[in-house]
Design an enzyme around this catalytic site. Sequence first.
Site, PDB file in Angstrom:
ATOM      1  N   LYS A  80       1.031  -1.288  -0.034  1.00 18.49           N
ATOM      2  CA  LYS A  80      -0.053   0.207  -0.113  1.00 18.49           C
ATOM      3  C   LYS A  80       0.954   1.292  -0.182  1.00 18.49           C
ATOM      4  CE  LYS A  80      -3.703   2.338   0.263  1.00 18.49           C
ATOM      5  NZ  LYS A  80      -3.797   3.467   1.141  1.00 18.49           N
TER       6      LYS A  80
ATOM      7  N   GLU B 270       0.839   7.082  -6.401  1.00 19.34           N
ATOM      8  CA  GLU B 270      -0.266   7.948  -6.586  1.00 19.34           C
ATOM      9  C   GLU B 270       0.096   9.297  -6.460  1.00 19.34           C
ATOM     10  OE1 GLU B 270      -3.531   6.858  -3.406  1.00 19.34           O
ATOM     11  OE2 GLU B 270      -2.965   8.702  -2.648  1.00 19.34           O
TER      12      GLU B 270
HETATM   13  O1  LIG Z   1      -4.417   5.963   1.288  1.00 19.86           O
HETATM   14  C1  LIG Z   1      -4.817   6.717   0.821  1.00 19.86           C
HETATM   15  C2  LIG Z   1      -5.291   6.738  -0.737  1.00 19.86           C
HETATM   16  O2  LIG Z   1      -4.782   5.668  -1.098  1.00 19.86           O
HETATM   17  C3  LIG Z   1      -4.978   8.208   1.524  1.00 19.86           C
HETATM   18  O3  LIG Z   1      -5.828   8.883   0.959  1.00 19.86           O
HETATM   19  C4  LIG Z   1      -3.613   8.658   1.470  1.00 19.86           C
HETATM   20  O4  LIG Z   1      -3.166   8.017   2.618  1.00 19.86           O
HETATM   21  C5  LIG Z   1      -3.348  10.018   1.383  1.00 19.86           C
HETATM   22  O5  LIG Z   1      -2.046  10.037   1.647  1.00 19.86           O
HETATM   23  P1  LIG Z   1      -1.465  11.627   1.560  1.00 19.86           P
HETATM   24  O6  LIG Z   1      -2.096  12.453   2.649  1.00 19.86           O
HETATM   25  O7  LIG Z   1       0.053  11.554   1.750  1.00 19.86           O
HETATM   26  O8  LIG Z   1      -1.483  12.301   0.355  1.00 19.86           O
END
Ligand SMILES: O=C(CO)[C@H](O)[C@H](O)COP(=O)(O)O
Length: 298
Positions: A167, A174
């Site tokens: 993850k 992401e």
């Molecule tokens: O797990 C998630 C999506 O997959 C969360 O929305 C993520 O943790 C957001 O991360 P960050 O605050 O570092 O942008």
Amino acid sequence: MHIGMVGLGKMGGNMRQRIEAAGHTVTGYDTNPEISDVASLAELAEALPAGSRVVWIMVPAGAPTLTVLEELATRLGAGDLVIEGGNSYYRDDQTNAAMLAERGIGYIDAGISGGVWGREYGYGTMVGGSAEDVERAMPIFDALRPDGPREEGFVHAGGVGAGHFSKMVHNGIEYGLMQAYAEGYEIIASRSDLVPDVAAVLRAWQRGTVVRSWLLELLVDALEGDPGLASVDDYANDSGEGRWTLEEAIDNAVPAPTIAAALFARFASRQEQSPAMKAIAALREEFGGHAVRRADER
Ligand SMILES: O=C(CO)[C@H](O)[C@H](O)COP(=O)(O)O
């Protein structure tokens, strides 16, 4: 199955609904008494069948998760199983699992992706733990994952830690994807003389193009709801997973410039002023006599 769920916020609360919709029973505990079924973790443990309890933890990573785990270690016993579903650091899973194993309590780390849309579409689920523990909790994982082939929405990635490790890298990706869409958006928006409706271009990319994706759809939704994103400040936080992904890349000498640039762009978004850029402007003046815009000329 009958499981316990600790944390009934926007993730845990929605997950509970999806699990119940699949025919399972969930007894929930939350520090907010208005949404909690029981008054304490002790009551939660009593509500479940001793020796075969399954308790899912869905609270913020770090201290809140550790606090719940430490209390559950005293409330649960041999034969019980804890599933940690937050965005915990995978090395912490290995410590937590060892602490619970001393009491005969099993541990699975579960990386969950799907955000607030998961209740409807399912949650991409990545788990780490023993084959026996994972098999035992499989009815719950099947309830949570998206419809379709199991292997396209669920993975038993490896031993304890492997779920959150997977993850973590997912979230690093992401960062990079979001940064690329955001930069493309800004470049198109900078030529409003040529392309007056940037959202129309992004919307047209949603079908057929090589860059179509769910993140792109969400960006189009955001722009349709708030043209020019006028109500949003240009300040982007991070919760740690991008940093951990890069630490792992460094430890293993893996080049990861895209994820690094995306993380650093978020840091830059939090600065009112950039000391580094002041230094660059000052140096250009020092060595080349190049003009400097003074602070009071903004
Ligand atoms: O797990 C998630 C999506 O997959 C969360 O929305 C993520 O943790 C957001 O991360 P960050 O605050 O570092 O942008």
